[in-house]
Design a protein around this motif. Structure first.
Motif, PDB file in Angstrom:
ATOM      1  N   ALA A  67      10.805  66.833  92.063  1.00 31.37           N
ATOM      2  CA  ALA A  67       9.571  67.130  91.326  1.00 31.37           C
ATOM      3  C   ALA A  67       9.557  66.386  89.993  1.00 31.37           C
ATOM      4  O   ALA A  67       8.522  65.872  89.558  1.00 31.37           O
ATOM      5  N   TRP A  68      10.701  66.320  89.368  1.00 33.04           N
ATOM      6  CA  TRP A  68      10.808  65.591  88.102  1.00 33.04           C
ATOM      7  C   TRP A  68      10.662  64.090  88.341  1.00 33.04           C
ATOM      8  O   TRP A  68       9.951  63.406  87.601  1.00 33.04           O
ATOM      9  N   PHE A  69      11.303  63.577  89.396  1.00 28.99           N
ATOM     10  CA  PHE A  69      11.221  62.143  89.704  1.00 28.99           C
ATOM     11  C   PHE A  69       9.789  61.690  89.991  1.00 28.99           C
ATOM     12  O   PHE A  69       9.393  60.597  89.604  1.00 28.99           O
ATOM     13  N   VAL A  70       9.016  62.513  90.697  1.00 29.52           N
ATOM     14  CA  VAL A  70       7.649  62.103  91.042  1.00 29.52           C
ATOM     15  C   VAL A  70       6.636  62.459  89.951  1.00 29.52           C
ATOM     16  O   VAL A  70       5.457  62.159  90.094  1.00 29.52           O
ATOM     17  N   GLY A  71       7.094  63.116  88.891  1.00 34.72           N
ATOM     18  CA  GLY A  71       6.210  63.433  87.778  1.00 34.72           C
ATOM     19  C   GLY A  71       5.477  64.747  87.909  1.00 34.72           C
ATOM     20  O   GLY A  71       4.594  65.052  87.118  1.00 34.72           O
ATOM     21  N   GLN A  72       5.839  65.553  88.881  1.00 37.20           N
ATOM     22  CA  GLN A  72       5.197  66.858  89.043  1.00 37.20           C
ATOM     23  C   GLN A  72       5.743  67.856  88.031  1.00 37.20           C
ATOM     24  O   GLN A  72       5.030  68.728  87.581  1.00 37.20           O
ATOM     25  N   LEU A  73       6.993  67.704  87.659  1.00 34.46           N
ATOM     26  CA  LEU A  73       7.614  68.537  86.629  1.00 34.46           C
ATOM     27  C   LEU A  73       7.640  67.720  85.339  1.00 34.46           C
ATOM     28  O   LEU A  73       8.162  66.599  85.315  1.00 34.46           O
ATOM     29  N   ALA A  74       7.083  68.259  84.287  1.00 33.37           N
ATOM     30  CA  ALA A  74       6.973  67.540  83.017  1.00 33.37           C
ATOM     31  C   ALA A  74       8.352  67.150  82.477  1.00 33.37           C
ATOM     32  O   ALA A  74       9.307  67.930  82.568  1.00 33.37           O
ATOM     33  N   THR A  75       8.441  65.966  81.929  1.00 32.25           N
ATOM     34  CA  THR A  75       9.694  65.435  81.399  1.00 32.25           C
ATOM     35  C   THR A  75      10.367  66.366  80.390  1.00 32.25           C
ATOM     36  O   THR A  75      11.585  66.547  80.452  1.00 32.25           O
ATOM     37  N   PRO A  76       9.624  67.002  79.462  1.00 32.51           N
ATOM     38  CA  PRO A  76      10.298  67.897  78.513  1.00 32.51           C
ATOM     39  C   PRO A  76      11.002  69.084  79.166  1.00 32.51           C
ATOM     40  O   PRO A  76      11.869  69.704  78.563  1.00 32.51           O
ATOM     41  N   LEU A  77      10.633  69.396  80.417  1.00 35.26           N
ATOM     42  CA  LEU A  77      11.250  70.530  81.113  1.00 35.26           C
ATOM     43  C   LEU A  77      12.483  70.127  81.913  1.00 35.26           C
ATOM     44  O   LEU A  77      13.120  70.975  82.543  1.00 35.26           O
ATOM     45  N   ALA A  78      12.836  68.856  81.895  1.00 33.24           N
ATOM     46  CA  ALA A  78      13.981  68.358  82.671  1.00 33.24           C
ATOM     47  C   ALA A  78      15.277  69.138  82.420  1.00 33.24           C
ATOM     48  O   ALA A  78      16.010  69.411  83.376  1.00 33.24           O
ATOM     49  N   PRO A  79      15.584  69.533  81.174  1.00 30.85           N
ATOM     50  CA  PRO A  79      16.822  70.308  80.976  1.00 30.85           C
ATOM     51  C   PRO A  79      16.832  71.654  81.703  1.00 30.85           C
ATOM     52  O   PRO A  79      17.887  72.252  81.873  1.00 30.85           O
ATOM     53  N   PHE A  80      15.677  72.111  82.151  1.00 27.84           N
ATOM     54  CA  PHE A  80      15.593  73.394  82.845  1.00 27.84           C
ATOM     55  C   PHE A  80      15.792  73.247  84.361  1.00 27.84           C
ATOM     56  O   PHE A  80      15.898  74.247  85.071  1.00 27.84           O
ATOM     57  N   ILE A  81      15.888  72.022  84.855  1.00 29.83           N
ATOM     58  CA  ILE A  81      16.034  71.785  86.299  1.00 29.83           C
ATOM     59  C   ILE A  81      17.207  72.560  86.908  1.00 29.83           C
ATOM     60  O   ILE A  81      17.038  73.162  87.975  1.00 29.83           O
ATOM     61  N   PRO A  82      18.381  72.586  86.296  1.00 26.95           N
ATOM     62  CA  PRO A  82      19.476  73.357  86.915  1.00 26.95           C
ATOM     63  C   PRO A  82      19.149  74.836  87.109  1.00 26.95           C
ATOM     64  O   PRO A  82      19.573  75.443  88.097  1.00 26.95           O
ATOM     65  N   PHE A  83      18.362  75.405  86.229  1.00 24.99           N
ATOM     66  CA  PHE A  83      17.981  76.810  86.359  1.00 24.99           C
ATOM     67  C   PHE A  83      17.010  77.009  87.527  1.00 24.99           C
ATOM     68  O   PHE A  83      17.087  78.003  88.252  1.00 24.99           O
ATOM     69  N   ILE A  84      16.101  76.040  87.699  1.00 25.52           N
ATOM     70  CA  ILE A  84      15.181  76.108  88.840  1.00 25.52           C
ATOM     71  C   ILE A  84      15.973  75.981  90.136  1.00 25.52           C
ATOM     72  O   ILE A  84      15.702  76.695  91.113  1.00 25.52           O
ATOM     73  N   MET A  85      16.965  75.097  90.143  1.00 22.46           N
ATOM     74  CA  MET A  85      17.825  74.951  91.326  1.00 22.46           C
ATOM     75  C   MET A  85      18.500  76.276  91.667  1.00 22.46           C
ATOM     76  O   MET A  85      18.513  76.701  92.829  1.00 22.46           O
ATOM     77  N   ILE A  86      19.037  76.932  90.656  1.00 18.18           N
ATOM     78  CA  ILE A  86      19.713  78.213  90.873  1.00 18.18           C
ATOM     79  C   ILE A  86      18.721  79.255  91.388  1.00 18.18           C
ATOM     80  O   ILE A  86      19.024  80.027  92.296  1.00 18.18           O
ATOM     81  N   GLY A  87      17.520  79.292  90.816  1.00 20.98           N
ATOM     82  CA  GLY A  87      16.496  80.223  91.294  1.00 20.98           C
ATOM     83  C   GLY A  87      16.177  79.994  92.760  1.00 20.98           C
ATOM     84  O   GLY A  87      16.063  80.944  93.539  1.00 20.98           O
ATOM     85  N   ASN A  88      16.050  78.726  93.150  1.00 19.22           N
ATOM     86  CA  ASN A  88      15.785  78.404  94.557  1.00 19.22           C
ATOM     87  C   ASN A  88      16.948  78.822  95.459  1.00 19.22           C
ATOM     88  O   ASN A  88      16.738  79.345  96.553  1.00 19.22           O
ATOM     89  N   ILE A  89      18.147  78.579  94.985  1.00 17.41           N
ATOM     90  CA  ILE A  89      19.339  78.957  95.759  1.00 17.41           C
ATOM     91  C   ILE A  89      19.384  80.473  95.951  1.00 17.41           C
ATOM     92  O   ILE A  89      19.657  80.960  97.057  1.00 17.41           O
ATOM     93  N   LEU A  90      19.103  81.223  94.898  1.00 19.00           N
ATOM     94  CA  LEU A  90      19.084  82.682  95.005  1.00 19.00           C
ATOM     95  C   LEU A  90      18.022  83.153  96.005  1.00 19.00           C
ATOM     96  O   LEU A  90      18.266  84.066  96.796  1.00 19.00           O
ATOM     97  N   TYR A  91      16.885  82.511  95.977  1.00 18.58           N
ATOM     98  CA  TYR A  91      15.789  82.842  96.897  1.00 18.58           C
ATOM     99  C   TYR A  91      16.220  82.614  98.349  1.00 18.58           C
ATOM    100  O   TYR A  91      16.066  83.489  99.201  1.00 18.58           O
ATOM    101  N   VAL A  92      16.776  81.442  98.608  1.00 21.24           N
ATOM    102  CA  VAL A  92      17.198  81.085  99.973  1.00 21.24           C
ATOM    103  C   VAL A  92      18.335  81.989 100.446  1.00 21.24           C
ATOM    104  O   VAL A  92      18.311  82.500 101.572  1.00 21.24           O
ATOM    105  N   LEU A  93      19.347  82.173  99.610  1.00 21.13           N
ATOM    106  CA  LEU A  93      20.501  82.979 100.035  1.00 21.13           C
ATOM    107  C   LEU A  93      20.119  84.433 100.277  1.00 21.13           C
ATOM    108  O   LEU A  93      20.605  85.050 101.228  1.00 21.13           O
TER     109      LEU A  93
END
Length: 176
Positions: A67-93
């Motif tokens: 999402a960040w690479f294609v510009g869907q996630l705003a560049t200033p929010l890039a440091p928050f990507i690991p938290f979004i990853m964890i949220g997705n992992i929690l959802y899936v698990l």
């Protein structure tokens, strides 16, 4: 039983669909989160159901980065990507704990997964970022906290419901 090769193909296809919708979503900013969010959450659940939990985790890890690479996630929010990853992992698990069984059990998995993802992302966007030393400008911090709270719950529930409908349709047609 789906072969490993088919799991790679199916999860790649679902990830590609997610990327397409992320690209579309960045061009419709007023509907972005409520268009892309449910679709991505649906893809996470579908991947976990069709290919297995670890494939769902993989897709859930890649989608925020892409999402960040294609510009869907705003560049200033890039440091928050690991938290979004964890949220997705929690959802899936969480959902994965309820895959076996009937539609009601899977629905419980979606609901619990959505609640856990929501609680984690709300906590991460308001408290955890400060604990780990991330600082965002006040305006960005407000946008982050807003977008990572109730909209996450809504998009996870909608995406999960969509995935459950698709799963049921695929099961009735004996595709999966």
């Amino acid at each position: 039983m789906i072969s490993k090769t088919n799991k790679i193909v199916y999860s790649s296809l679902l990830l590609a669909i997610g990327i397409v919708f992320q690209i579309i979503g960045r061009n419709i900013p007023q509907f972005n989160q409520f268009l892309v969010g449910p679709i991505i959450n649906s893809i996470l659940i579908l991947t976990a159901f069709i290919c297995g939990r670890w494939w769902g985790v993989g897709v859930g890890t890649l989608t925020p980065l892409l999402a960040w690479f294609v510009g869907q996630l705003a560049t200033p929010l890039a440091p928050f990507i690991p938290f979004i990853m964890i949220g997705n992992i929690l959802y899936v698990l969480t959902f994965s704990l309820f895959i076996q069984g009937n539609m009601i059990k899977r629905a419980i998995g979606v609901i619990l997964g959505a609640l856990i993802k929501f609680v984690f992302l709300t906590f991460a966007s308001t408290k955890l970022i400060k604990l780990v030393g991330l600082s965002f400008p006040p305006k960005i911090a407000k946008v982050l906290a807003t977008s990572m709270s109730f909209p996450q719950l809504i998009t996870a529930l909608l995406g999960g419901a969509l995935a459950l409908i698709i799963i049921e349709l695929l099961r009735r047609r004996r595709v999966i």
